[in-house]
Structures are given as C-alpha cells and as structure tokens.
Design a protein around this motif. Structure first.
Motif, mmCIF file in Angstrom:
data_model
loop_
_atom_site.group_PDB
_atom_site.id
_atom_site.type_symbol
_atom_site.label_atom_id
_atom_site.label_comp_id
_atom_site.label_asym_id
_atom_site.label_seq_id
_atom_site.Cartn_x
_atom_site.Cartn_y
_atom_site.Cartn_z
ATOM 1 N N ALA A 18 -10.946 0.004 -1.530
ATOM 2 C CA ALA A 18 -10.824 -1.452 -1.630
ATOM 3 C C ALA A 18 -11.875 -2.151 -0.780
ATOM 4 C CB ALA A 18 -9.421 -1.891 -1.203
ATOM 5 N N TYR A 30 -7.500 6.500 1.461
ATOM 6 C CA TYR A 30 -8.357 6.441 0.268
ATOM 7 C C TYR A 30 -8.305 5.049 -0.366
ATOM 8 C CZ TYR A 30 -9.555 7.030 -4.668
ATOM 9 O OH TYR A 30 -10.089 6.872 -5.909
ATOM 10 N N ASP A 31 -7.101 4.521 -0.560
ATOM 11 C CA ASP A 31 -6.955 3.214 -1.207
ATOM 12 C C ASP A 31 -7.630 2.110 -0.403
ATOM 13 O OD1 ASP A 31 -5.483 4.438 -3.190
ATOM 14 O OD2 ASP A 31 -3.545 3.955 -2.290
ATOM 15 N N TYR A 70 0.820 -1.210 0.000
ATOM 16 C CA TYR A 70 0.000 0.000 0.000
ATOM 17 C C TYR A 70 0.856 1.262 0.000
ATOM 18 C CZ TYR A 70 -4.249 -2.677 0.562
ATOM 19 O OH TYR A 70 -5.290 -3.528 0.341
#
Length: 660
Positions: free
Chosen positions: A109, A104-105, A25
């Motif tokens: 997800a 955010y990621d 990440y």
C-alpha cells in the motif's frame, strides 16, 4: 483521523476511528485469527490442569500410596506440556501468517502510493525517511495485530479461566490475590506514557540516521564526500546521530526493565499475602497443602497474565505510533491527480500546445511528509546534513531544492543561476515564478528548440509535458486534450524523455534498456543501441548486454550513459520526444553519429529539444528563446539573428564557430 493537539504534546490520542482502521488490516486474516483464538482457548484450558494434578498428587495420591494413579498422573504431567507444545507451534504458524501478511499489505500500500506521488514530493522528502516508513514502521505496525492483540486475548482468556478456578477453590484467597491489581494499573500507566514518548523519539532518530546514510553512502554522496575530504566530518556527524539512537535504546531498555521489575515486586506482595493467609488456613485445617500449592501455581500464571495486560497498553500505543506514520503516507493526497473518467490516449499524433502557462515551485504542505512531529502542524521538515528545521511562518524557512540544492526562488533541477554560467545574460535569472505566460504550439513531427541562459526555465518547461508537475495556471494540450483529462499511464507511454542527468539502475545494460519496453526482442534492443551509437561499445564489453553498469551507471562514462539513455527512449518509440542536453557529454565523433541517428528518430515525431548545439538549432522548425521564465523571442535561426536580440547574443557567445 488524528485528534488535534498542541505542537509540543507528545501523546497521540488513539481514537475509535484509528482502531477501526487498524482492524481493517486484520480483516483478510480473520480465519487465521479465529484459529489463533481456538488455540489460545485450548492452551489456557491445559494450563489449568497442571496445578490440579499437583493438588491431587499431594492431597490424595501420595498420602494413600496409590501407585496406579501416581503413574497415570505422572503421565498426565508429561502429556500436558506435549499437547501445549504442539498447540504453540500451530499458534505460532497462524500468528506469523497474520503478521507477515500485514507487513506485506502495508508495504505494498505504501509503495503503490509513493509511486503516484509527484516529483515535488520526492524533491522535498528524504529517501531514508521513506525507507524507515517502509521497513521499521511497517514492522512496528503489524506488531499491533499479530502480537499485541493476540497477547491481550491470550492474557484475558488465561486470567479469566484461572480466576474462575481459584474462586472455586477459595474465594477469600482469590480476592486477596487481586488486591494488588490497582498497583499494576498505576505502574503501567506511569511508565507506559514514558515508554510511548521514547518509542516515538527512537523512530524519529532512526529515520534521521537512515536518511544520513542514504545521503552519504549512495555513489553520488560518497564521491562528493571524498572530493571535499569530509570523511572525518561525516563520520562525526554519523556518530552523533548513531549516539542518539544508542542513548534512546538504552533509555528504552532501562525503563522497560524497570517497568517489569516493579511489576514483579508488586506480584511478590500478592504472593506473600496469599501464602501468608493460605498458610494460616492450612494451620487451622481449613485448607489443604495441595490446594495452597495449586493456588501458588495459579497465582504465578495469573500475575503473568496481569503483567502482560498491564504492559499491553505500552506495546499497543507504540504500535499506534507506527500506524500513524504509515497512515500519514497513505493519506497524503496526490499532487498530480488522475481523473476518474480520464481519457486513454490512443493513436497519438503528437500535437502539443502550451496556452498561457505559468508555474511556480511552491510547497503545498498538505502533500508533504513531515519528518519529526507526526501530528499537529505539518511544517517541520528536518534537513539531512545541517539538522536545521523548517519552522513556522514567523521563522526562517528552507526552500524546496532540486538536484543542485537550488531553491525555488531561482528555478529547478539542473538549471543554474545565470550568473554562474559563462554564456548567461547579464540579468540574474533568480525569481519567484519559474514560468510565466508561456504559449506556443508544436505541430506533429515538428522540432522545437529551446535556447536561453541557464536558469531561464527550459528544463522546467519540459517537466510540465509528462506531468511531472502541473502548471499553476494555463492549459497544456496533447492532440487537443488537456493533459489533466488523460490517464497518466497513456501520457507516459506517448512521451519519451532523456534528461540531462541520466539515471541507470544498478543492473545490466539489457535490463536498463528493456525498462522502456519489457517485451523487447534482442533484435529490437540492438537496433535501438545502434541508433544511439552504443551497440559496438556494448558488444566490446566482457558480458555484452548482460554487463552490470554499477550504482546509477557509474561504471560507464557520461557519454556512454547518455547513449544508453537515448537507446532506451528510442526503444520506447514514443510520439513525442523531449531531449534535455541529450548529447552534451559526447565527443565530437560520437555526437556526429548521434545527430545523424536523431534525425531519423525524430522524423515524424514531435520533438522538444533543449538545444546547446548549432546543428540542432538549424534543424529546428521553431526556436523558442527563453529568459527569466518567459519566451522573449521565437522564430527560425535566420529570423532571430535578424532581430539582433537575445538570440543573437547567445549565438555570438555559444554557437559561432561551431561546425555544422
């Protein structure tokens, strides 16, 4: 990914695989991280200069009364913090960019993963628990990358740079200053383990508190609390959960404070040793006063870095707990899988076939989310209101529940046990298998009516058509294709469904309608609304189609909500219609208009209707009579009446006397 452990073990083992996955990440932000490392190096280099300036001032400039160098070094003392301040701003920007990017990621997800989970998952998972994962755990997880890892790098570089300078000044004093390092490690390990456990328990308690708030503060929960006069009880229940969060927060703060106090005391031992021995060296003229002042300044910075490194495992392991909780959702397998080479449905005719379908509301623990323990056995789902737990096979178990709290031993969702319904057959509908041996075929354009006692399995049957669940055995085909062989999106586009319990978003009527067709024109919206007999009502509202319907549409009556839901599915224009009691809440006048509209809407479309109205039954091409999960009779109205079976009984109790 996670190392197996005993049920009661509170210490998750951070494995190499977990660390590598966490670092993936950080990979998209490696330019930012590289920039942070450069700013760390620059800041560490600047932090070395200040003590050396003081040393030069005390040992050389002041004794020699050199005014020019005094001014120059004084300006240097001003310039160093200015440069450090500018570097810290740049570092902070880079750090925040990485941190917010990781948040955010992870959130995207998680949300995307949840969107593909089956209805079974959501009926067995608390909304508050999911909110906790999407908010608290995601923020905690990003801390490992944006703060902990950066902090470790900063402290390592700073400690290494200062140790090099200190060794160049006096190696014996330097060795004396690091003699206390084992005490740092011992304290960090002992208190760190306790803080790790508290961090996990605090997350669990927060999730339970959030779940309770979601259950009681949504419009349905709030209404139920008021109707049963349970405001005081819910206040007390919430106080208990909030007290647990409060007490855990106090424990965490006290132990964390004790940790830093003890580390500070250890630092003073090292400081005393250095100043004591360094002072003796000064007295013996083997050391200058400026050097010991510089040494003391370096010592504070060194111990600060060592303190940060000592606390890093605590922060990092806490972040790992959050990552575990996030990865648990991401790693959950999909209950409703889409094949990689799935067929995209095009030009759907609407032929629907059930071939020997059986279905059971069983729970697959591999696709469920555990509530409290995030490791070992995945079979401990905590109930929101009672606090009861689902235990192992040796103890009592909580059955999966639908909207009315009904277990899978009966049926699902809004179908009540037959004994609760006035029109029910005498035999109970409670059973283990929801559907058994269901076979029928609906040709394109046909209307299939489902009738039977409440709890017979009608709603369950309709839920299998859009693949909200997959059958336990048997095959459902659309235009000859097994539903499991087509894409989920194209299947959803081909089917329009109006459920008995209508859900509207807390938004405008327009937004709720266009959810079926995002690019719908005003003319299309009004046409669908007219077909559902809701246009005139909407136009009579102060803001028309821009009127907000409230939480779950509670500003509208039951009939109005159902007409909006019907207009929404009309706007979608699907080839297959599934209507579950679509007109049950309408008054006689509105129902008559809706029935007329439905005739036009269903023309040329395959329609599966759970029918409690005689007009719908008489219009049906085929009536399926269900009882205890089976189709016990099928045929037209006249054919079924002639047999004198269950349909005839239902007709006598429900339909006789209705005006068609």
């Amino acid at each position: 990914m996670f190392t197996s452990m005993r049920q009661g073990d509170e210490k998750p083992k951070v494995t190499r695989e977990l660390l590598l996955r966490v670092l993936t990440y950080a990979k998209p932000y490696w330019w930012h991280i590289a920039g942070m490392l450069l700013t760390i190096l620059a800041s560490s280099a600047l932090s070395v200069f200040t003590p050396l300036i003081f040393r030069q001032l005390i040992d050389t400039i002041l004794p020699n009364k050199d005014v020019n160098k005094l001014v120059m070094f004084a300006l240097a003392l001003l310039l160093v913090p200015l440069l450090n301040g500018g570097i810290s701003v740049i570092q902070r920007k880079l750090n925040v960019t990485v941190g917010e990017g990781v948040i955010y990621d992870l959130r995207v997800a998680l949300f995307v993963r949840l969107q593909r989970m089956s209805l079974r998952f959501f009926t067995n998972t608390k909304v508050g628990e999911l909110m906790s994962r999407l908010n608290n755990d995601v923020v905690g997880a990003q801390n490992a990358i944006s703060n902990t890892i950066v902090g470790i790098a900063t402290n390592l570089i700073e400690a290494a740079a200062i140790l090099i300078v200190m060794l160049s000044l006096e190696w014996r004093l330097t060795l004396g200053s690091v003699l206390v390092l084992p005490l740092f490690i011992l304290i960090a390990r002992r208190l760190g383990e306790r803080l790790r456990v508290i961090a996990r328990e605090a997350m669990d308690l927060n999730a339970q508190m959030n779940a309770h708030m979601n259950e009681t503060l949504n419009i349905g929960g709030a209404l139920l609390v008021k109707l049963f006069g349970r405001s005081n009880d819910e206040g007390e229940r919430f106080r208990q959960r909030a007290a647990g969060v409060r007490d855990m927060g106090i424990q965490r703060a006290v132990i964390g404070s004790s940790f830093f106090v003890m580390i500070g005391l250890v630092s003073t031992v090292g400081t005393a040793l250095v100043y004591g021995y360094g002072g003796w060296l000064v007295i013996e003229d083997k050391f200058t006063i400026g050097t010991i002042v510089a040494f003391g300044s370096y010592l504070g910075t060194l111990y600060g870095a060592l303190q940060g490194l000592a606390g890093a495992p605590v922060e990092f392991s806490t972040s790992m707990v959050s990552f575990e909780r996030v990865f648990e959702i991401i790693d959950l397998p999909h209950d409703i899988e889409e094949k990689k080479d799935a067929l995209i449905l095009k030009d759907v005719k609407g032929e629907l076939a059930f071939e020997n379908i059986s279905f059971k509301y069983s729970i697959n623990e591999n696709i469920m989310l555990s509530e409290v323990k995030r490791y070992g056995s995945m079979a401990n789902v905590t109930a929101v209101m009672s606090g009861g737990k689902k235990t192992t096979d040796d103890g009592p178990q909580t059955m999966p529940k639908g909207k009315n709290g009904q277990s899978s031993m009966v049926n699902h969702q809004d179908e009540r046990p037959a004994s609760d319904s006035p029109e029910a057959a005498q035999t109970s509908q409670a059973r283990e298998v929801a559907l058994e041996g269901i076979s029928f075929k609906a040709a394109p354009g046909q209307l299939i009516a489902l009738v039977g006692p409440s709890g017979a399995g009608k709603t369950t049957l309709t839920y299998l058509i859009p693949r909200l669940y997959d059958p336990t055995s048997g095959i459902i085909r659309i235009d000859g294709h097994d539903l499991r062989d087509v894409t989920l999106d194209s299947l959803a586009a081909s089917i329009g469904m109006v459920t008995q319990e209508t859900h509207l978003f807390h938004d405008t009527i327009r937004t709720n309608l266009t959810y079926a067709k995002m690019d719908a024109t005003q003319a299309e919206i009004e046409s669908a609304a007219r077909a559902a007999n809701i246009h005139e009502f909407v136009m009579g509202l102060p803001d028309g189609y821009d009127t907000t319907v409230g939480e779950r549409g509670y500003r509208l009556s039951g009939g109005e909500k159902q007409r909006v839901a019907l207009a929404r599915v009309i706007l979608k224009n699907p080839r297959i219609l599934v209507l579950d009691e679509a007109t049950s809440s309408l008054d006689s006048e509105s129902e008559a208009l809706i029935q007329d509209a439905l005739k036009r809407v269903m023309a040329g479309r395959t329609s599966i209707v759970i029918a409690h109205r005689l007009s719908t039954i008489l219009a049906a091409d085929l009536i399926l009579v269900m009882d205890r999960g089976r189709i016990v009779e099928q045929g037209t109205h006249d054919e079924l009446l002639a047999t004198g079976g269950l349909y005839s009984q239902l007709y006598e109790t429900q339909f006789r006397g209705e005006k068609v």
